[in-house]
Motif scaffolding. Structure first.
Motif, PDB file in Angstrom:
ATOM      1  N   ALA A 147     -55.488  54.346  39.536  1.00 19.45           N
ATOM      2  CA  ALA A 147     -54.877  53.090  39.085  1.00 19.45           C
ATOM      3  C   ALA A 147     -54.410  53.212  37.640  1.00 19.45           C
ATOM      4  CB  ALA A 147     -55.862  51.932  39.239  1.00 19.45           C
ATOM      5  N   SER A 148     -55.211  53.854  36.802  1.00 16.41           N
ATOM      6  CA  SER A 148     -54.821  54.039  35.397  1.00 16.41           C
ATOM      7  C   SER A 148     -53.627  54.976  35.275  1.00 16.41           C
ATOM      8  CB  SER A 148     -56.003  54.571  34.581  1.00 16.41           C
ATOM      9  OG  SER A 148     -56.953  53.550  34.378  1.00 16.41           O
ATOM     10  N   ILE A 149     -53.625  56.031  36.075  1.00 19.39           N
ATOM     11  CA  ILE A 149     -52.483  56.948  36.069  1.00 19.39           C
ATOM     12  C   ILE A 149     -51.228  56.213  36.523  1.00 19.39           C
ATOM     13  CG2 ILE A 149     -51.496  58.999  37.195  1.00 19.39           C
ATOM     14  CD1 ILE A 149     -54.428  60.139  37.159  1.00 19.39           C
ATOM     15  N   GLY A 150     -51.352  55.415  37.577  1.00 21.31           N
ATOM     16  CA  GLY A 150     -50.227  54.621  38.056  1.00 21.31           C
ATOM     17  C   GLY A 150     -49.731  53.643  37.007  1.00 21.31           C
ATOM     18  N   MET A 151     -50.681  52.989  36.310  1.00 16.26           N
ATOM     19  CA  MET A 151     -50.315  52.048  35.246  1.00 16.26           C
ATOM     20  C   MET A 151     -49.558  52.770  34.133  1.00 16.26           C
ATOM     21  SD  MET A 151     -50.520  48.884  34.127  1.00 16.26           S
ATOM     22  CE  MET A 151     -51.927  48.024  34.777  1.00 16.26           C
ATOM     23  N   ALA A 152     -49.990  53.995  33.799  1.00 19.81           N
ATOM     24  CA  ALA A 152     -49.295  54.773  32.761  1.00 19.81           C
ATOM     25  C   ALA A 152     -47.855  55.042  33.174  1.00 19.81           C
ATOM     26  CB  ALA A 152     -50.041  56.085  32.501  1.00 19.81           C
ATOM     27  N   PHE A 153     -47.666  55.444  34.431  1.00 16.46           N
ATOM     28  CA  PHE A 153     -46.300  55.724  34.903  1.00 16.46           C
ATOM     29  C   PHE A 153     -45.437  54.466  34.896  1.00 16.46           C
ATOM     30  CE2 PHE A 153     -47.962  59.783  36.395  1.00 16.46           C
ATOM     31  CZ  PHE A 153     -46.901  60.615  36.129  1.00 16.46           C
ATOM     32  N   VAL A 154     -46.004  53.336  35.294  1.00 10.49           N
ATOM     33  CA  VAL A 154     -45.248  52.072  35.288  1.00 10.49           C
ATOM     34  C   VAL A 154     -44.830  51.713  33.868  1.00 10.49           C
ATOM     35  CG1 VAL A 154     -45.444  49.576  35.649  1.00 10.49           C
ATOM     36  CG2 VAL A 154     -46.200  51.156  37.438  1.00 10.49           C
ATOM     37  N   LEU A 155     -45.763  51.801  32.922  1.00  8.21           N
ATOM     38  CA  LEU A 155     -45.444  51.442  31.541  1.00  8.21           C
ATOM     39  C   LEU A 155     -44.443  52.417  30.921  1.00  8.21           C
ATOM     40  CD1 LEU A 155     -48.959  50.281  30.347  1.00  8.21           C
ATOM     41  CD2 LEU A 155     -46.950  48.859  30.743  1.00  8.21           C
ATOM     42  N   ILE A 156     -44.551  53.687  31.254  1.00  6.97           N
ATOM     43  CA  ILE A 156     -43.584  54.676  30.763  1.00  6.97           C
ATOM     44  C   ILE A 156     -42.197  54.357  31.326  1.00  6.97           C
ATOM     45  CG2 ILE A 156     -42.911  57.110  30.963  1.00  6.97           C
ATOM     46  CD1 ILE A 156     -45.982  57.719  30.627  1.00  6.97           C
ATOM     47  N   PHE A 157     -42.142  53.997  32.600  1.00  2.00           N
ATOM     48  CA  PHE A 157     -40.867  53.603  33.209  1.00  2.00           C
ATOM     49  C   PHE A 157     -40.286  52.383  32.494  1.00  2.00           C
ATOM     50  CE2 PHE A 157     -38.536  50.945  36.254  1.00  2.00           C
ATOM     51  CZ  PHE A 157     -37.511  51.820  36.604  1.00  2.00           C
ATOM     52  N   LEU A 158     -41.129  51.380  32.204  1.00  2.00           N
ATOM     53  CA  LEU A 158     -40.657  50.171  31.525  1.00  2.00           C
ATOM     54  C   LEU A 158     -40.163  50.473  30.109  1.00  2.00           C
ATOM     55  CD1 LEU A 158     -43.301  47.560  32.729  1.00  2.00           C
ATOM     56  CD2 LEU A 158     -40.915  47.792  33.475  1.00  2.00           C
ATOM     57  N   LEU A 159     -40.857  51.359  29.403  1.00  2.00           N
ATOM     58  CA  LEU A 159     -40.378  51.755  28.075  1.00  2.00           C
ATOM     59  C   LEU A 159     -39.013  52.443  28.182  1.00  2.00           C
ATOM     60  CD1 LEU A 159     -43.689  53.065  26.480  1.00  2.00           C
ATOM     61  CD2 LEU A 159     -42.332  51.112  25.673  1.00  2.00           C
ATOM     62  N   GLY A 160     -38.860  53.275  29.193  1.00  2.00           N
ATOM     63  CA  GLY A 160     -37.573  53.934  29.409  1.00  2.00           C
ATOM     64  C   GLY A 160     -36.465  52.941  29.724  1.00  2.00           C
ATOM     65  N   THR A 161     -36.762  51.945  30.561  1.00  2.00           N
ATOM     66  CA  THR A 161     -35.739  50.945  30.880  1.00  2.00           C
ATOM     67  C   THR A 161     -35.394  50.118  29.650  1.00  2.00           C
ATOM     68  OG1 THR A 161     -37.368  49.317  31.668  1.00  2.00           O
ATOM     69  CG2 THR A 161     -36.394  50.783  33.312  1.00  2.00           C
ATOM     70  N   TYR A 162     -36.380  49.864  28.792  1.00  2.00           N
ATOM     71  CA  TYR A 162     -36.118  49.140  27.546  1.00  2.00           C
ATOM     72  C   TYR A 162     -35.151  49.931  26.665  1.00  2.00           C
ATOM     73  CZ  TYR A 162     -37.000  46.806  23.076  1.00  2.00           C
ATOM     74  OH  TYR A 162     -36.852  46.152  21.880  1.00  2.00           O
ATOM     75  N   LEU A 163     -35.356  51.245  26.601  1.00  2.00           N
ATOM     76  CA  LEU A 163     -34.420  52.094  25.842  1.00  2.00           C
ATOM     77  C   LEU A 163     -33.025  52.017  26.437  1.00  2.00           C
ATOM     78  CD1 LEU A 163     -36.275  55.419  25.022  1.00  2.00           C
ATOM     79  CD2 LEU A 163     -35.392  53.727  23.428  1.00  2.00           C
ATOM     80  N   GLY A 164     -32.935  52.031  27.760  1.00  3.57           N
ATOM     81  CA  GLY A 164     -31.640  51.923  28.417  1.00  3.57           C
ATOM     82  C   GLY A 164     -30.953  50.617  28.081  1.00  3.57           C
ATOM     83  N   LYS A 165     -31.735  49.555  28.008  1.00  2.00           N
ATOM     84  CA  LYS A 165     -31.173  48.246  27.660  1.00  2.00           C
ATOM     85  C   LYS A 165     -30.673  48.238  26.212  1.00  2.00           C
ATOM     86  CE  LYS A 165     -32.227  43.364  27.682  1.00  2.00           C
ATOM     87  NZ  LYS A 165     -33.176  42.316  27.915  1.00  2.00           N
ATOM     88  N   ILE A 166     -31.430  48.858  25.309  1.00  7.34           N
ATOM     89  CA  ILE A 166     -31.034  48.913  23.900  1.00  7.34           C
ATOM     90  C   ILE A 166     -29.702  49.647  23.745  1.00  7.34           C
ATOM     91  CG2 ILE A 166     -31.600  49.952  21.653  1.00  7.34           C
ATOM     92  CD1 ILE A 166     -34.554  49.405  22.300  1.00  7.34           C
ATOM     93  N   GLU A 167     -29.574  50.770  24.437  1.00  3.90           N
ATOM     94  CA  GLU A 167     -28.362  51.578  24.285  1.00  3.90           C
ATOM     95  C   GLU A 167     -27.231  51.110  25.205  1.00  3.90           C
ATOM     96  OE1 GLU A 167     -28.600  55.513  26.898  1.00  3.90           O
ATOM     97  OE2 GLU A 167     -30.414  55.262  25.707  1.00  3.90           O
ATOM     98  N   HIS A 168     -27.468  50.037  25.943  1.00  5.30           N
ATOM     99  CA  HIS A 168     -26.488  49.493  26.883  1.00  5.30           C
ATOM    100  C   HIS A 168     -26.077  50.542  27.920  1.00  5.30           C
ATOM    101  CE1 HIS A 168     -26.263  45.889  24.512  1.00  5.30           C
ATOM    102  NE2 HIS A 168     -25.975  46.597  23.433  1.00  5.30           N
ATOM    103  N   GLY A 169     -27.048  51.378  28.289  1.00  5.41           N
ATOM    104  CA  GLY A 169     -26.811  52.379  29.314  1.00  5.41           C
ATOM    105  C   GLY A 169     -27.349  51.889  30.648  1.00  5.41           C
TER     106      GLY A 169
END
Length: 194
Positions: A147-169
């Protein structure tokens, strides 16, 4: 409270520090997530670590990341803000200590330092939450390490999507790219464990 938030927003604006704060959220959040992921995968592959020990080690690392983030960001940002204020005062031939720029030179380093230190701490706490629940004898429908490993992957994905939103990609590609980094990190850790 709203006036205080507006004031802080104004100070970030006049110093051009909004982008710095955003970068620190992502960079240090990513550091916290990958650190926790690495620790938990190490514990999981060893097969001998209790949830209580894992929580203690992970929180110790999270606190160290947080203190390091706060102190390093404050020291570097305070120096940069003082330098910028001195250069502005020299150009204007006036003292600006009591001006908005003077307040910004004192408050913005604190704000940036808090962002820098709190983002890895918050992400680390979220990732270790399933382990903490298990250490408190609260039953979970899945293995707490998984569950913790899964949570890490989810949060890493969300951080990546946030970067995509910042760069308008393309946000999805940005999230997938971040997860690929986590997958490579996990594979390296597992390979070293064997």
């Amino acid at each position: 409270m709203i006036n205080w938030i507006k004031q802080l927003s104004f100070l970030l604006h006049i110093t051009g520090s909004r982008g710095i704060a955003r970068r620190y959220v992502v960079v240090n959040g990513f550091d916290g997530a990958l650190t926790m992921l690495g620790l938990i995968i190490g514990f999981h592959t060893s097969g001998e670590t209790s949830a209580t020990v894992a929580v203690s080690v992970c929180l110790g690392a999270a606190i160290a990341l947080s203190v390091s983030g706060v102190s390093s960001a404050y020291l570097s940002e305070a120096a940069e803000r003082r330098k910028a204020l001195r250069e502005l005062e020299k150009a204007m031939i006036v003292t600006l200590e009591t001006s908005a720029h003077g307040r910004a030179s004192r408050l913005v380093p604190i704000m940036i330092a808090l962002v820098n230190g709190l983002s890895p701490l918050l992400i680390s706490v979220l990732i270790t939450l399933p382990l903490w629940l298990a250490s408190q004898q609260i039953p979970l429908p899945v293995d707490p390490m998984n569950a913790s490993i899964g949570m890490a992957f989810v949060l890493i994905f969300l951080l990546g999507t946030y970067l995509g939103k910042i760069e308008h990609g393309f946000w999805l590609w940005s999230g997938i790219r971040a997860v690929l980094i986590a997958v490579i990190t996990s594979a390296l850790i597992i390979a070293l464990e064997r």
